[in-house]
Design a protein around this motif. Sequence first.
Motif, short mmCIF file in Angstrom:
data_model
loop_
_atom_site.label_atom_id
_atom_site.label_comp_id
_atom_site.label_asym_id
_atom_site.label_seq_id
_atom_site.Cartn_x
_atom_site.Cartn_y
_atom_site.Cartn_z
N UNK A 1 21.42 9.39 -46.78
CA UNK A 1 22.59 9.09 -45.97
C UNK A 1 22.60 9.95 -44.71
N UNK B 1 20.11 11.37 -43.24
CA UNK B 1 19.02 10.95 -42.37
C UNK B 1 19.41 9.71 -41.56
N UNK B 2 20.05 8.75 -42.23
CA UNK B 2 20.47 7.53 -41.54
C UNK B 2 21.54 7.83 -40.49
N UNK B 3 22.48 8.74 -40.85
CA UNK B 3 23.54 9.08 -39.91
C UNK B 3 22.97 9.77 -38.67
N UNK C 1 19.94 9.38 -37.58
CA UNK C 1 19.14 8.40 -36.86
C UNK C 1 20.00 7.61 -35.86
N UNK C 2 21.26 7.37 -36.28
CA UNK C 2 22.16 6.65 -35.37
C UNK C 2 22.32 7.45 -34.07
N UNK D 1 22.49 4.64 -30.96
CA UNK D 1 22.99 3.31 -31.32
C UNK D 1 24.39 3.06 -30.77
N UNK D 2 25.19 4.14 -30.63
CA UNK D 2 26.58 3.96 -30.21
C UNK D 2 26.79 4.30 -28.73
N UNK E 1 30.49 10.31 -37.45
CA UNK E 1 29.27 10.20 -38.27
C UNK E 1 28.68 11.57 -38.56
N UNK F 1 30.61 13.26 -41.17
CA UNK F 1 30.27 12.72 -42.51
C UNK F 1 28.94 13.30 -43.01
N UNK G 1 28.28 15.44 -46.44
CA UNK G 1 27.26 15.14 -47.46
C UNK G 1 26.43 16.38 -47.74
N UNK H 1 25.75 3.66 -41.21
CA UNK H 1 24.67 4.01 -40.30
C UNK H 1 23.84 2.77 -39.96
N UNK I 1 25.61 0.54 -37.52
CA UNK I 1 25.49 1.03 -36.15
C UNK I 1 24.09 0.76 -35.60
N UNK J 1 23.62 -2.18 -32.89
CA UNK J 1 23.31 -1.87 -31.49
C UNK J 1 22.17 -2.73 -30.98
#
Lengths: 484, 146
Positions: free
Chosen positions: A278, A280-282, A284-285, A290-291, A301, A304, A308, B19, B22, B26
């Motif tokens: 989780x 790692x994915x957060x 990565x964003x 991405x945002x 994020x 969060x 974790x 995640x 997002x 995107x």
Amino acid sequence: MTPARILVVDDEYGVRSGIRQILEIEGYEVDEAATGEEALALLDKAEYDVAFLDYRLPDIDGLTILQNIKDGGLQLMTCMITAYANIDTAIAATRQGVDFFLPKPFLPDDLLGVAETLVRHKQARTEAERLRREHEASLLELAEEKTQTHSLISSLRDAVLVINRDGEVVLANRAMTVLLGMEESETLRHPAAELLGEGPLAPLVEQLAAPQKDRTIGQLTLGERTYMTSIVTFRADDGAALGRILTLSDISQIRRVAMEKERFIRTMVHELKSPLGAVRSLIEVVTDKSLGDDIESYLPMLSRAENRIDNLVQLIGDLLSLSRSEQARGQTEPELLEVEPVVSAALDAQSERLAARHLTAQMEVEPDLPPVLMPAGDLDLILSNLVGNAVKYNRDGGSVTVQAVHDGEWVRIDVKDTGIGIAEENLFLVLTEFFREKRPETRDLEGSGLGLAIVKSLAERAGGRLEIKSELGQGSTFSVLLPA
Amino acid sequence: MSHPWSILFVDDDRDFLDAQVAYFGSRGHTVHTTESTQETLDFLEAQVPDIIFLDLMMERYDSGFRLAYQIRKQERLDKTPIVMLSGVARETGERFDQEGQGLLTWSRLDRFVDKPVTGRQLLAVAEELLAHGDAEPNPSTDDPSS
């Protein structure tokens, strides 16, 4: 070597002393007796190797002396001296166990020859006797050893069956007869194939009959128990097979522990990997942007991700507590602990969370409650876990009550909440490491799933136990019972 | 990328799901998420995504396999690629792999990916699996309920 001792019994002084002189010259030790009574008295007192007996004596005759020697179990060799040797006397004396006849008159060389022969015989007989006694003693030892071995094998927890080369049972210990559901007497000398073929051990018959292998190891499941089976061929010095030994060792417990450990590790890996994945994915964003370019968009994020990681650290702490509670037995000294201050501290530690959720806390510790014997850290962990759960799984505005009472031989500490409760089918599962009820109410509650496993393990280590009562939607009561 | 995909992520880890929303969002894709077997089946009643990423361990250690099997039983979901995500395959070693191989065939999964996994990896898998499907997008994605 000590000189041989010889007794000379004759009523004629001349003959007696003549014999004595000849024998003494040759190095023998000699005693004389003129009458039967004298002879018996001497035989009673001393040990002789050889006795020369006159057949005719004034009081008791030679045959009676022979009889006495025989009855007394004396080991000396005897020679009958008589001037009237006839066949009847010879037969009678032989019946009484006489070893030689020397007819009067005789030459000194004849006498010496007889004496030498009889002394040699006596020595041979003594040596034979010594050997016989030794042999008897070792047989006795052997018999004793056999008895010891037998009782040793009987009391083994492993089931043992020994068969000879004809496949007949020569030994079945208690554990084995219990498995077979038979008495030992029903098994002895019976063909093993027949006995096993009818019972739960039938799968082993084929293996038992395959003598080409010296050792066969297998596994056999009987009902709920798992056994390791071993069949060993035992051989004589020349390699010839004498028979086979079958042993069944109950490995259910070992297997159960191994399987539990495997499950524990599998689950632990999942529990460690999930938060890492989780995070790692957060992250990565963020790295992927991405945002967009506004860093503010990423703060929720990242927060969060931080969360974790905090939980992961908590999980590792719990894993350590659990492993300590299961393995470090005896490393921390138990002490007599008053329950009240520990309960009080556990409630104080939660005061912020209690206030935030508008929970009321109550503590009711019976006056004169006996102390409990356990390491201080263990009782802290038990109460902080249970009170922590009571807060976490409560409803806003509910209550947390900790009661401690003296209940027979136990000190009983009840931690009661007014929370979401536990589904009945999960009452046992909540004690399993990593198990967490998956319900909408628990969706956003963090936890390692190790707390209750730790509490249970610590309580049991102190000789106590953990009990759970719960009603879905109403609340739960966790009771720790510790020896008073 | 010729056209946006409709992706379904099935996982019980909300952080992981958000995640992915997002990351794939995107890139112009539509990301749906479900968190349990039942929720997933309900979702699939209503629409058919272009690809499904399915977590192995949810309610049970093998929930993903059971779910994959239930999805494959439905003819209209027969061709939808399913990628299984699992964090246990490597650690539990050979035995699971052997079992897993059988289960792969049995549940007709398209890929098996070890967790933890990055969006970048999943994107690559999706591109590969959907490369041929680009010419004829799944008609069900036009379902008005989506």
